[in-house]
Design a protein around this motif. Structure first.
Motif, PDB file in Angstrom:
ATOM      1  N   LEU A  88       0.819  -1.231   0.020  1.00 33.39           N
ATOM      2  CA  LEU A  88       0.061  -0.136   0.006  1.00 33.39           C
ATOM      3  C   LEU A  88       0.800   1.319   0.060  1.00 33.39           C
ATOM      4  CD1 LEU A  88      -2.976   0.133   0.029  1.00 33.39           C
ATOM      5  CD2 LEU A  88      -2.799   0.492   2.537  1.00 33.39           C
ATOM      6  N   LYS A  89       1.941   1.177   1.004  1.00 32.39           N
ATOM      7  CA  LYS A  89       2.964   2.332   0.733  1.00 32.39           C
ATOM      8  C   LYS A  89       3.483   2.359  -0.388  1.00 32.39           C
ATOM      9  CE  LYS A  89       4.434   2.114   5.652  1.00 32.39           C
ATOM     10  NZ  LYS A  89       5.367   1.481   6.479  1.00 32.39           N
ATOM     11  N   ASN A  90       3.846   1.400  -1.159  1.00 30.34           N
ATOM     12  CA  ASN A  90       4.454   1.792  -2.609  1.00 30.34           C
ATOM     13  C   ASN A  90       3.614   2.183  -3.423  1.00 30.34           C
ATOM     14  OD1 ASN A  90       6.880   0.916  -1.452  1.00 30.34           O
ATOM     15  ND2 ASN A  90       6.699  -1.481  -2.105  1.00 30.34           N
ATOM     16  N   LYS A  91       2.297   1.693  -3.334  1.00 33.77           N
ATOM     17  CA  LYS A  91       1.241   2.051  -4.304  1.00 33.77           C
ATOM     18  C   LYS A  91       0.837   3.765  -4.039  1.00 33.77           C
ATOM     19  CE  LYS A  91      -1.037  -1.869  -5.999  1.00 33.77           C
ATOM     20  NZ  LYS A  91      -1.491  -2.892  -4.970  1.00 33.77           N
ATOM     21  N   ASN A  92       1.010   3.983  -2.592  1.00 32.54           N
ATOM     22  CA  ASN A  92       0.776   5.502  -2.632  1.00 32.54           C
ATOM     23  C   ASN A  92       2.088   6.272  -3.292  1.00 32.54           C
ATOM     24  OD1 ASN A  92      -1.625   5.940  -1.170  1.00 32.54           O
ATOM     25  ND2 ASN A  92      -0.763   5.399   0.667  1.00 32.54           N
ATOM     26  N   ILE A  93       3.465   5.736  -3.041  1.00 33.42           N
ATOM     27  CA  ILE A  93       4.297   6.549  -3.704  1.00 33.42           C
ATOM     28  C   ILE A  93       4.210   6.603  -5.108  1.00 33.42           C
ATOM     29  CG2 ILE A  93       6.934   6.620  -4.083  1.00 33.42           C
ATOM     30  CD1 ILE A  93       7.100   5.038  -1.342  1.00 33.42           C
ATOM     31  N   ASP A  94       3.802   5.495  -5.702  1.00 39.49           N
ATOM     32  CA  ASP A  94       3.337   5.672  -7.401  1.00 39.49           C
ATOM     33  C   ASP A  94       2.514   6.387  -7.543  1.00 39.49           C
ATOM     34  OD1 ASP A  94       5.304   3.603  -7.422  1.00 39.49           O
ATOM     35  OD2 ASP A  94       3.924   1.948  -7.972  1.00 39.49           O
ATOM     36  N   LEU A  95       1.533   6.613  -6.610  1.00 35.02           N
ATOM     37  CA  LEU A  95       0.147   7.271  -7.083  1.00 35.02           C
ATOM     38  C   LEU A  95       0.792   8.700  -6.995  1.00 35.02           C
ATOM     39  CD1 LEU A  95      -2.538   6.511  -7.611  1.00 35.02           C
ATOM     40  CD2 LEU A  95      -3.260   7.003  -5.293  1.00 35.02           C
TER      41      LEU A  95
END
Lengths: 148, 376
Positions: B139-146
């Motif tokens: 989730l953290k990584n996805k947030n960074i991607d986002l």
């Protein structure tokens, strides 16, 4: 060396030849283009204003009455030119109008921080563009009292 | 995630360790032996354990002492223990730091099934925690991607707005100059064609602006407040009236309850709905626009009705799409973004929007928003 380096009243710094042509036309139609010099990038503009490079020997005291500056230019952009002008005692009083193509520009805040005198979005519609340039010309060349 | 969970087994007697290994041989874990407290501490430096099985009675350092030390260490502070003891004890307060993690007891001689059960219980928790951590990490990584793609989108928006407008300005400007300076060389048809170039470049500029506005709405914060809908609709109609000069339209505005929302955004919604109503009823002899509302339960539904050209309900799914139009430019001009903006604002405000219509018999647009009395 450019032949016309004396008696420059309006310095137009614009890399887009089309926009430059339209701007000059709008000023000409209103008899405001006397003493207009068009330079096509920020580097030339800085050299001109500070009497460096191809303009070595030009006197920095011969200030244009107004500088019209496009933001997006290759190499040295409008923001950088503005920053140099406004941070130098010798040039910081020259009125600078920034012209930009975009309402979305993140630069408006930055330009005001740097001390821009006007910030104008170039309209697409010719009438509006014409009016905007003409009224800028009137204001800065005729109405406005420049610093002594 | 694919690695087997590791269990630390600590006992000073070789035969007890072997016994533990035998009991747990069918559990899908790796067992790491330690013959003393010190060996156990060393093992924790090299392995990440899911569980520790500790013999209580050991020379030098007993199981409780060892547990207390493990609780002190950052890496093992939450490591669960199963104490294996010869005597039953229900005294929980037996080792330092007992409150910081889970533990259990088993008394010798024990039933193998009971130990297996306890081990499986702790291993399951360990697996779930690992899974949860992994999901959090994802989730953290996805947030960074986002965040990154949002930044990219912003840069893209800027260059769209900037770079697409410049050539349009040139097209428009030069077409105009041609008309002004070379009118003598142009016949009526030539002038009409030039005029078309000008009009289309303006239209494109309008499309770009609308699209940017639409994308901006997606990220703009919603500032909620109580909104006086009577005033909002009145203001919008006044603005539109001045802009359109449409005196012939009959307006029938009911008293509207207040709502909670972002007044600027809601104003944009009603500008779009009401200007559509004016536009699509403009060809009627007696255009009528009505605005009203109904409240049921937690929601107030506001509606805007006109008696204009309406639309075919077969195409209602396209109504709120970006650049989707149900009329040609010849019938009614437009960019196909107005209702997409309405939809985006209302969805972001937690409301719903829909429409009913019949061709040539007008259209009704409904916007439902939370009722003020039901929102704290």
């Amino acid at each position: 060396m450019n032949s016309m380096i004396q008696g420059v009243e309006i310095l137009l710094v614009e890399d887009n030849e089309n926009d430059a042509e339209l701007t000059i036309r709008a000023l000409k139609k209103n008899n405001l283009a006397n003493g207009l010099l068009h330079l096509s990038d920020g580097e030339k503009a800085l050299n001109f204003i500070f009497g460096e490079g191809e303009y070595a020997g030009r006197h920095i005291e011969e200030r244009p009455r107004v500088i019209v500056l496009d933001i997006n230019m290759p190499r040295v952009g409008g923001i950088e030119v503005l920053e140099r002008l406004k941070s130098d005692e010798r040039t910081k009083l020259i009125p600078v109008i920034v012209l930009t193509s975009s309402k979305e520009s993140p630069d408006v805040h930055r330009c005001y921080e740097l001390g821009v005198n006007s910030y104008v979005v170039k309209p697409v519609e010719f009438e509006d563009f014409f009016k905007a340039i003409a009224s800028l010309g009137f204001f800065w060349m005729i109405v406005n009292q420049p610093p002594a | 995630m694919n690695k087997k969970p590791k269990i630390l087994i600590v006992d000073d007697k070789h035969e007890n360790l072997v016994a533990l290994e035998t009991v747990l041989r069918d559990v899908d874990v790796d067992l790491i032996r330690a013959y003393s407290g010190n060996e156990a501490l060393t093992a924790t430096l090299h392995h990440d354990f899911a569980l520790a099985l500790l013999d209580i009675h050991m020379p030098d350092m007993d199981g409780y002492e060892l547990a207390g030390i493990l609780r002190e260490e950052e890496k093992t502070a939450r490591l669960p223990f199963i104490f294996i003891s010869a005597v039953y004890t229900d005294n929980l307060n037996v080792f330092k730091g007992y409150e910081r993690g889970a533990f259990s007891f088993i008394t010798k001689p024990f039933q193998p099934e009971i130990l297996i059960n306890k081990v499986k219980f702790f291993i399951n928790i360990y697996r779930q925690e690992a899974e949860l951590n992994q999901l959090n990490e994802d989730l953290k990584n996805k947030n960074i991607d986002l965040e990154l793609s949002n930044k990219e989108l912003e840069a893209f928006t800027y260059s769209v707005s900037h770079d697409l407008r410049a050539p349009l300005r040139a097209m428009n400007g030069f077409a105009r100059i041609l008309t002004e300076d070379h009118a003598g060389h142009l016949d009526a048809e030539g002038k009409r064609l030039l005029d078309n170039i000008g009009k289309n470049s303006e239209k494109m500029a309008c499309l770009i602006d609308n699209l940017l506005e639409f994308s901006r709405l997606g990220k703009q914060d919603i500032r909620e407040m109580i909104v006086d809908m009577n005033k909002l609709v009145k203001d919008v109609l006044e603005d539109l009236h001045t802009a359109n000069n449409s005196n012939k339209t009959e307006l029938n505005i009911q008293d509207l309850p207040k709502t909670r929302g972002d007044s600027d955004l809601l104003k944009q919604v009603f500008v779009n709905l009401l200007s559509n109503a004016i536009k699509y009823s403009s060809k009627k002899e007696n255009p009528v626009i009505e605005v009203g509302s109904s409240t049921s339960g937690q929601e107030t539904t506001y509606w805007v009705r006109d008696n204009g050209s309406g639309f075919d309900m077969r195409y209602k799914s396209k109504l709120f799409g970006v650049f989707q139009r149900l009329h040609s430019d010849k019938e009614f001009e437009g960019t196909g973004i107005g209702l997409a903006i309405v939809h985006r604002i209302i969805s972001r405000s937690g409301g719903k929007v829909w429409a009913e219509s019949e061709v040539d018999r007008g259209a009704t647009f409904y916007v439902s928003l939370p009722s003020v009395s039901n929102v704290s």
